[in-house]
Design a protein around this motif. Structure first.
Motif, PDB file in Angstrom:
ATOM      1  N   GLY A 202     -44.465  14.887  46.915  1.00  0.00           N
ATOM      2  CA  GLY A 202     -45.542  15.802  46.548  1.00  0.00           C
ATOM      3  C   GLY A 202     -45.117  16.841  45.541  1.00  0.00           C
ATOM      4  O   GLY A 202     -45.929  17.669  45.107  1.00  0.00           O
ATOM      5  N   ASP A 203     -43.860  16.836  45.146  1.00  0.00           N
ATOM      6  CA  ASP A 203     -43.327  17.777  44.148  1.00  0.00           C
ATOM      7  C   ASP A 203     -43.551  17.181  42.763  1.00  0.00           C
ATOM      8  O   ASP A 203     -42.765  16.369  42.282  1.00  0.00           O
ATOM      9  N   HIS A 204     -44.619  17.593  42.090  1.00  0.00           N
ATOM     10  CA  HIS A 204     -45.015  16.964  40.834  1.00  0.00           C
ATOM     11  C   HIS A 204     -44.006  17.187  39.712  1.00  0.00           C
ATOM     12  O   HIS A 204     -43.801  16.305  38.867  1.00  0.00           O
ATOM     13  N   ALA A 205     -43.385  18.330  39.683  1.00  0.00           N
ATOM     14  CA  ALA A 205     -42.374  18.593  38.645  1.00  0.00           C
ATOM     15  C   ALA A 205     -41.170  17.670  38.834  1.00  0.00           C
ATOM     16  O   ALA A 205     -40.631  17.120  37.870  1.00  0.00           O
ATOM     17  N   ARG A 206     -40.776  17.504  40.075  1.00  0.00           N
ATOM     18  CA  ARG A 206     -39.632  16.628  40.369  1.00  0.00           C
ATOM     19  C   ARG A 206     -39.982  15.166  40.070  1.00  0.00           C
ATOM     20  O   ARG A 206     -39.165  14.411  39.554  1.00  0.00           O
ATOM     21  N   ILE A 207     -41.207  14.772  40.407  1.00  0.00           N
ATOM     22  CA  ILE A 207     -41.660  13.403  40.132  1.00  0.00           C
ATOM     23  C   ILE A 207     -41.641  13.139  38.627  1.00  0.00           C
ATOM     24  O   ILE A 207     -41.177  12.089  38.167  1.00  0.00           O
ATOM     25  N   ALA A 208     -42.154  14.084  37.838  1.00  0.00           N
ATOM     26  CA  ALA A 208     -42.177  13.928  36.381  1.00  0.00           C
ATOM     27  C   ALA A 208     -40.763  13.823  35.825  1.00  0.00           C
ATOM     28  O   ALA A 208     -40.499  13.022  34.919  1.00  0.00           O
ATOM     29  N   ARG A 209     -39.856  14.620  36.387  1.00  0.00           N
ATOM     30  CA  ARG A 209     -38.462  14.583  35.949  1.00  0.00           C
ATOM     31  C   ARG A 209     -37.815  13.232  36.272  1.00  0.00           C
ATOM     32  O   ARG A 209     -37.105  12.641  35.455  1.00  0.00           O
ATOM     33  N   TRP A 210     -38.080  12.719  37.476  1.00  0.00           N
ATOM     34  CA  TRP A 210     -37.536  11.425  37.904  1.00  0.00           C
ATOM     35  C   TRP A 210     -38.069  10.298  37.023  1.00  0.00           C
ATOM     36  O   TRP A 210     -37.331   9.414  36.605  1.00  0.00           O
ATOM     37  N   ARG A 211     -39.361  10.330  36.737  1.00  0.00           N
ATOM     38  CA  ARG A 211     -39.959   9.293  35.905  1.00  0.00           C
ATOM     39  C   ARG A 211     -39.378   9.312  34.487  1.00  0.00           C
ATOM     40  O   ARG A 211     -39.124   8.263  33.901  1.00  0.00           O
ATOM     41  N   ARG A 212     -39.198  10.489  33.943  1.00  0.00           N
ATOM     42  CA  ARG A 212     -38.599  10.599  32.607  1.00  0.00           C
ATOM     43  C   ARG A 212     -37.180  10.054  32.619  1.00  0.00           C
ATOM     44  O   ARG A 212     -36.758   9.316  31.723  1.00  0.00           O
ATOM     45  N   TRP A 213     -36.417  10.407  33.660  1.00  0.00           N
ATOM     46  CA  TRP A 213     -35.030   9.940  33.787  1.00  0.00           C
ATOM     47  C   TRP A 213     -34.990   8.418  33.884  1.00  0.00           C
ATOM     48  O   TRP A 213     -34.188   7.768  33.219  1.00  0.00           O
ATOM     49  N   LYS A 214     -35.890   7.857  34.693  1.00  0.00           N
ATOM     50  CA  LYS A 214     -35.935   6.405  34.852  1.00  0.00           C
ATOM     51  C   LYS A 214     -36.290   5.716  33.528  1.00  0.00           C
ATOM     52  O   LYS A 214     -35.712   4.685  33.178  1.00  0.00           O
ATOM     53  N   SER A 215     -37.241   6.253  32.796  1.00  0.00           N
ATOM     54  CA  SER A 215     -37.622   5.670  31.508  1.00  0.00           C
ATOM     55  C   SER A 215     -36.446   5.676  30.538  1.00  0.00           C
ATOM     56  O   SER A 215     -36.176   4.683  29.854  1.00  0.00           O
ATOM     57  N   LEU A 216     -35.758   6.790  30.480  1.00  0.00           N
ATOM     58  CA  LEU A 216     -34.601   6.897  29.585  1.00  0.00           C
ATOM     59  C   LEU A 216     -33.502   5.916  29.989  1.00  0.00           C
ATOM     60  O   LEU A 216     -32.917   5.232  29.141  1.00  0.00           O
ATOM     61  N   MET A 217     -33.221   5.844  31.285  1.00  0.00           N
ATOM     62  CA  MET A 217     -32.157   4.969  31.767  1.00  0.00           C
ATOM     63  C   MET A 217     -32.492   3.497  31.534  1.00  0.00           C
ATOM     64  O   MET A 217     -31.647   2.717  31.086  1.00  0.00           O
ATOM     65  N   LEU A 218     -33.735   3.110  31.842  1.00  0.00           N
ATOM     66  CA  LEU A 218     -34.143   1.721  31.645  1.00  0.00           C
ATOM     67  C   LEU A 218     -34.080   1.329  30.177  1.00  0.00           C
ATOM     68  O   LEU A 218     -33.653   0.221  29.832  1.00  0.00           O
ATOM     69  N   THR A 219     -34.509   2.230  29.314  1.00  0.00           N
ATOM     70  CA  THR A 219     -34.485   1.936  27.881  1.00  0.00           C
ATOM     71  C   THR A 219     -33.047   1.789  27.392  1.00  0.00           C
ATOM     72  O   THR A 219     -32.741   0.876  26.612  1.00  0.00           O
ATOM     73  N   ARG A 220     -32.167   2.650  27.858  1.00  0.00           N
ATOM     74  CA  ARG A 220     -30.766   2.569  27.442  1.00  0.00           C
ATOM     75  C   ARG A 220     -30.113   1.280  27.927  1.00  0.00           C
ATOM     76  O   ARG A 220     -29.342   0.647  27.199  1.00  0.00           O
ATOM     77  N   GLU A 221     -30.458   0.852  29.141  1.00  0.00           N
ATOM     78  CA  GLU A 221     -29.839  -0.338  29.722  1.00  0.00           C
ATOM     79  C   GLU A 221     -30.419  -1.641  29.172  1.00  0.00           C
ATOM     80  O   GLU A 221     -29.683  -2.588  28.882  1.00  0.00           O
ATOM     81  N   ARG A 222     -31.754  -1.687  29.027  1.00  0.00           N
ATOM     82  CA  ARG A 222     -32.416  -2.954  28.696  1.00  0.00           C
ATOM     83  C   ARG A 222     -32.815  -3.107  27.234  1.00  0.00           C
ATOM     84  O   ARG A 222     -32.940  -4.217  26.737  1.00  0.00           O
ATOM     85  N   ARG A 223     -33.052  -1.986  26.555  1.00  0.00           N
ATOM     86  CA  ARG A 223     -33.439  -2.038  25.145  1.00  0.00           C
ATOM     87  C   ARG A 223     -32.623  -1.034  24.335  1.00  0.00           C
ATOM     88  O   ARG A 223     -33.144  -0.034  23.840  1.00  0.00           O
ATOM     89  N   PRO A 224     -31.320  -1.286  24.199  1.00  0.00           N
ATOM     90  CA  PRO A 224     -30.485  -0.354  23.429  1.00  0.00           C
ATOM     91  C   PRO A 224     -30.960  -0.175  21.994  1.00  0.00           C
ATOM     92  O   PRO A 224     -30.703   0.858  21.386  1.00  0.00           O
ATOM     93  N   ASP A 225     -31.664  -1.175  21.469  1.00  0.00           N
ATOM     94  CA  ASP A 225     -32.201  -1.046  20.109  1.00  0.00           C
ATOM     95  C   ASP A 225     -33.255   0.058  20.043  1.00  0.00           C
ATOM     96  O   ASP A 225     -33.301   0.840  19.089  1.00  0.00           O
ATOM     97  N   LEU A 226     -34.109   0.131  21.069  1.00  0.00           N
ATOM     98  CA  LEU A 226     -35.100   1.200  21.128  1.00  0.00           C
ATOM     99  C   LEU A 226     -34.432   2.548  21.401  1.00  0.00           C
ATOM    100  O   LEU A 226     -34.795   3.567  20.804  1.00  0.00           O
ATOM    101  N   PHE A 227     -33.482   2.535  22.308  1.00  0.00           N
ATOM    102  CA  PHE A 227     -32.808   3.783  22.689  1.00  0.00           C
ATOM    103  C   PHE A 227     -32.110   4.412  21.488  1.00  0.00           C
ATOM    104  O   PHE A 227     -32.112   5.641  21.336  1.00  0.00           O
TER     105      PHE A 227
END
Length: 247
Positions: A202-227
Motif C-alpha cells: 500500500g506504500d505507493h512511493a515504494r511501489i513506484a520505486r520498486w517498479r522503476r528499479w525492476k524496469s532498469l534491471m530487466l532492461t540492463r539484463e535482457r536488452r543491453p542495447d536499449l540500456f
C-alpha cells in the motif's frame, strides 16, 4: 470529437486480417468511432477470368512476384479514398518499426495504408506508388498480413480514447526506451510463488520505486542495447546501486 483514425490494408487474403481487426480493442475502437479499418482485396483490381496477381520473375529464380498492375491500381484507389494517408509496404528491407515510429504514425491524422506483400516479393515498379517500406525486424514471413496487423495494433492503441486508460499506454515496454516492470494479480500465492510484498504494502512511493528499479534491471539484463541508450538520471543511478530488499 475527432474523426476516426483511418487505416486500410491491401491484401490478397482479406479473411486473414478482417477477424483480428474486428475483435477486442480494435473492434471496440471501431464501434466507438475512434478507428476506421478497411480491408481491400487486391484481386479485385486484377484483370481476366482468373484474376491473376503474380507472375514468374524476370531473370529466373524460384517463386513468383506480385504484378504491378493490380497492386498499383489498388493503391491509387486507396489514396483517393484516404487523401494524405501514408502508403507503406510491409517488407523485410523496410525501415524497422519501433515505438517512436508508431507514435509518429498515430499523429498522422490522414491515416495509414498498408500494403501486404506476398510470394517472393513485389515488382520494383510498384515502389514509385509508395511512401516507404516498413519491417518488423530481421526475419521473413510468408506474407505481410501479420506484420501489417502488428503495425495497426501498435498505432491504433496510441489514438486517444482507444485504450481508455491513458496511463497504461505510457508505462509499458519501450515507451520510455526500456522494458516494463513485472506485473502480478490475484491470488497472492500461486504454486508457492508469492506476489512481492512491496506490491501488497500500500506504500505507493515504494511501489513506484520498486517498479522503476525492476524496469532498469530487466532492461540492463535482457536488452543491453536499449540500456546503453538510456539517459540515466542521478536518481536512476542511485537506484541501480541498491538491492531489492533495500528499496
Amino acid at each position: 470529437m475527432s474523426p476516426p483514425y483511418p487505416v486500410e490494408l491491401l491484401t490478397l487474403f482479406p479473411g486473414m486480417v478482417s477477424g483480428y481487426l474486428g475483435a477486442s480493442i480494435l473492434g471496440k475502437a471501431q464501434e466507438k468511432g475512434l478507428l476506421c479499418a478497411t480491408v481491400t482485396d487486391i484481386r479485385e483490381f486484377a484483370e481476366g477470368k482468373h484474376r491473376v496477381t503474380d507472375d514468374a520473375p524476370y531473370g529466373g529464380g524460384a517463386g513468383m512476384v506480385m504484378k504491378p498492375e493490380p497492386l498499383v491500381a489498388a493503391i491509387e484507389v486507396a489514396r483517393a479514398r484516404l487523401p494524405g494517408a501514408k502508403v507503406l509496404l510491409m517488407s523485410p528491407r523496410g525501415q524497422t518499426f519501433t515505438q517512436p515510429r508508431a507514435r509518429e504514425l498515430a499523429l498522422h491524422a490522414a491515416g495509414l495504408i498498408l500494403v501486404c506483400g506476398r510470394y517472393e516479393g513485389v515488382d520494383e515498379r510498384v515502389m514509385g506508388s509508395l511512401d516507404g517500406e516498413l519491417s518488423l525486424g530481421d526475419f521473413v514471413l510468408t506474407g505481410g498480413e501479420i506484420a501489417a496487423l502488428a503495425v495497426v495494433d501498435a498505432v491504433a492503441r496510441l489514438v486517444p480514447g482507444v485504450l481508455g486508460n491513458v496511463a497504461s499506454s505510457v508505462s509499458e515496454s519501450f515507451e520510455e526506451g526500456m522494458l516494463e516492470h513485472p506485473q502480478y494479480t490475484r491470488p497472492p500465492v500461486f504454486r508457492e510463488a508469492e506476489v512481492p510484498a512491496v506490491l501488497q504494502s500500500g506504500d505507493h512511493a515504494r511501489i513506484a520505486r520498486w517498479r522503476r528499479w525492476k524496469s532498469l534491471m530487466l532492461t540492463r539484463e535482457r536488452r543491453p542495447d536499449l540500456f546503453a541508450r538510456l539517459e540515466l538520471s542521478k536518481a536512476d543511478q542511485k537506484l541501480l546501486a541498491r538491492r531489492e530488499e533495500d528499496l
